[in-house]
Design an enzyme around this catalytic site. Structure first.
Site, mmCIF file in Angstrom:
data_model
loop_
_atom_site.group_PDB
_atom_site.id
_atom_site.type_symbol
_atom_site.label_atom_id
_atom_site.label_comp_id
_atom_site.label_asym_id
_atom_site.label_seq_id
_atom_site.Cartn_x
_atom_site.Cartn_y
_atom_site.Cartn_z
ATOM 1 C CB THR A 122 80.786 81.955 108.668
ATOM 2 O OG1 THR A 122 81.724 81.816 107.640
ATOM 3 C CG2 THR A 122 81.308 81.494 109.988
ATOM 4 C CG ASN B 17 84.738 81.004 102.316
ATOM 5 O OD1 ASN B 17 84.848 81.816 103.229
ATOM 6 N ND2 ASN B 17 85.495 81.064 101.240
ATOM 7 C CB SER C 24 89.559 79.899 109.843
ATOM 8 O OG SER C 24 88.297 80.371 110.220
ATOM 9 C CB SER C 25 88.640 85.332 110.218
ATOM 10 O OG SER C 25 89.547 85.697 109.223
ATOM 11 N N GLY D 292 81.159 86.396 109.233
ATOM 12 C CA GLY D 292 81.552 87.692 108.662
ATOM 13 C C GLY D 292 82.957 87.737 108.113
ATOM 14 N N GLY D 293 83.536 86.551 107.774
ATOM 15 C CA GLY D 293 84.869 86.545 107.172
ATOM 16 C C GLY D 293 85.857 87.305 108.046
#
Ligand code: DON
Length: 560
Positions: free
Chosen positions: A369, A389, A440-441, A461-462
């Site tokens: 990301t 991702n 999603s985050s 950073g997920g």
């Protein structure tokens, strides 16, 4: 067990952070772009110098990152964009990938119902229908001012002349080399043994972008590009069809807004969990005097970790694609619910995640990301986070078209309670369904203070995106750091499960960590990956702009 409720002091809305802070990042007087690569920031900034607005610069920066930063920049993935116009109007665009129509709920499980390792990350089934091209065209149509040809010209030129390999990029290419060769064979462009200062040219991507310029977004979703892509994916065992591409549309969504003291925060609503989780965490910590507790102090870490733990527990239960599931947004972000969530907080003792479940919510409502931040000379602001991702996504690289495909299907919950690549667990709300967007985050966020633009914030950073964005805001507002210092400051993270506080390595003092352990906090002792990579802008009191470009990557601010 007797729980002692921590008695906290209610503080006045103006913390000492209102003092003047000397900037330490790049300062410009009119406009700025902060992104993961100098080339992309420069192209975005130049577009504004030529008279383009922040939205023209968004299109240019997004596509320049697709060229200069194939690790995460993309046209084979998707993202979210939050904006605030100079007149205060806000909005957001969802160009998140979607599950193909042939996707099924149990597609990543074996016959016994167990998750097949790697199937949602390393196979062509991991690929969601890309949204980036639909996204940039939607932004351009609604908010842009320059012709697309002018915006794309420097991007196409960059792909043709090539991009210099940085030391960090050399390392990324080395780490992922075997995985890229495994799915594409040794002849793929990205299998080259590139060294620092080499130049990589992207002629196939330049041709794809030229066709898109000539034929518009339909080129990607219905034209020759769509046909080449589907043909490539079918040969690799993928399920994406021409119908999937033709049906894809980016969606304008109402952003999620909330107040924190005298700040108004605008962030991304579902299908990103970013805005809701950020709102929950900030509202849970609002009554505590973080400024007095001190930056990265034991007590501050406790308050923030306990709020994070509770927000991520709710994330796992309630959040998913709002086009498919009812999300109780009002209830999840209400003051009464969030103060009750923290009622068992105890400053003397950790509250383990095994003691925390999602909250009791009644459904009574209608129902690698990369991030960049932009402010233009009129005061329009854009926060956009875009992803494939994993680093280089699924590693599937279509040489004929010149780009990597995402592995975003892993962001779905393949099975209730089974962690995804970020260790996040999910439930029915985020199960796979044809045409559904995976949770999603990503947390592109714009902050205003006293009705004026204050900060533009975001990070990759997920699962650590939300907590990184949180710390960027708190570091400036509560702890009085400059924008660049706020980005540089060491970060920590908690996501409910696994029940661990992760600290950036060698950045926190052992006494603080020892005291937290003594209170029962479980600490991630392994060498930890980077927590977020923030690219932010702060509006200074004289209206000039300070960039915060994360030193953890090759990130750079550019402006004038
Ligand atoms: O949408 C999400 O939450 C993830 N796909 C983001 C992935 C990510 O940030 C990877 N970068 N380090």
């Amino acid at each position: 067990m007797k729980k002692k409720v921590f008695v906290f002091s209610i503080i006045c809305s103006c913390s000492f952070a209102q003092q003047k802070i000397a900037p330490t990042g790049l300062v410009t007087s009119k406009a700025m772009v902060v992104s993961a690569r100098a080339e992309a920031s420069k192209i975005g900034s130049e577009i504004m110098k030529k008279g383009g607005n922040a939205f023209d610069a968004m299109v240019a920066t997004e596509l320049a990152l697709a060229v200069a930063y194939p690790f995460a920049g993309n046209i084979g993935g998707g993202g979210f964009m939050v904006y605030r116009k100079s007149n205060g109007e806000v909005g957001s665009l969802d160009y998140r990938e979607k599950a193909p129509l042939a996707a099924t709920k149990k597609m990543f499980l074996d016959k016994d119902g167990n998750v097949v390792t790697g199937k949602s990350t390393e196979t062509a089934l991991a690929i969601g229908v890309p949204g980036t091209i639909a996204g940039v065209f939607a932004v351009h149509e609604k908010l842009g001012s320059l012709p697309m040809s002018e915006i794309l010209k420097p991007v196409i030129a960059l792909a043709e002349t090539g991009v210099i390999v940085t030391q960090k990029q050399q390392k990324q290419l080395e780490i992922y080399h075997d995985a890229i060769v495994k799915v594409n064979g040794p002849k793929t462009l990205m299998a080259g043994k590139f060294k620092e200062n080499d130049i990589i040219k992207y002629p196939a991507l330049a041709s794809t972008l030229k066709r898109i310029l000539t034929n518009g977004k339909d080129e990607f979703y219905k034209g020759e590009t769509a046909k080449i892509l589907v043909n490539y994916l079918q040969k690799k065992g993928g399920i994406m069809s021409l119908e999937d591409l033709a049906n894809y549309e980016a969606k304008w969504r109402k952003p999620l807004q909330f107040d924190y003291k005298d700040l108004k925060i605008t962030s991304m609503a579902p299908p990103s969990s970013g805005g809701i989780c950020l709102a929950q965490i900030m509202k849970m910590i609002e009554p505590f005097n973080l400024a007095d507790m001190g930056h990265n102090s034991e007590q501050s870490i406790q308050v923030i970790v306990e709020a994070e733990r509770r927000a991520y527990a709710d994330r796992s239960q309630f959040l998913g694609d709002p086009d498919f599931v009812k999300i109780p947004i009002k209830a999840l972000t209400s003051d009464s619910y969030l103060s009750s969530r923290m009622s068992n907080f105890n400053i003397d003792k950790a509250c383990l995640s095994s003691e925390i479940r999602e909250g009791k919510i009644t459904y009574n409502e209608s129902m690698e990301t990369t991030h960049y931040s932009i402010v233009d000379s009129q005061g329009n602001a854009v926060a956009a986070t875009t992803t494939i991702n994993d680093g280089f996504g699924s590693k599937y690289y279509c040489d004929e078209l010149g780009f990597f495909l995402n592995n975003e299907m892993d962001d779905f919950s393949a099975k209730p309670g089974s962690p995804n690549m970020f260790g996040l667990v999910g439930n029915e709300a985020n199960s796979i369904a044809p045409g559904k967007r995976m949770l999603s985050s990503m947390t592109p966020t714009i902050v205003e203070k006293n009705g004026k633009l204050f900060m533009v914030v975001g990070s990759p950073g997920g699962s650590t995106i939300i907590t990184s964005v949180l710390q960027a805001i708190l570091n400036v507002y509560e702890y009085n750091l400059s924008m660049q210092e706020a980005v540089n400051a060491p970060r920590f993270h908690h996501q409910w499960l696994p029940d661990l506080i992760t600290f950036e390595p060698d950045a926190f003092d052992n006494i603080t960590i020892g005291n937290l352990k003594a209170k029962g906090y479980l600490i991630n002792e392994r060498t930890t990956p980077v927590i977020g990579k923030l690219d932010c802008i702060l509006v200074l009191p004289d209206n000039s702009l300070e960039g915060g470009a994360d030193f953890r990557g090759d990130d750079k601010a550019a402006g004038f």
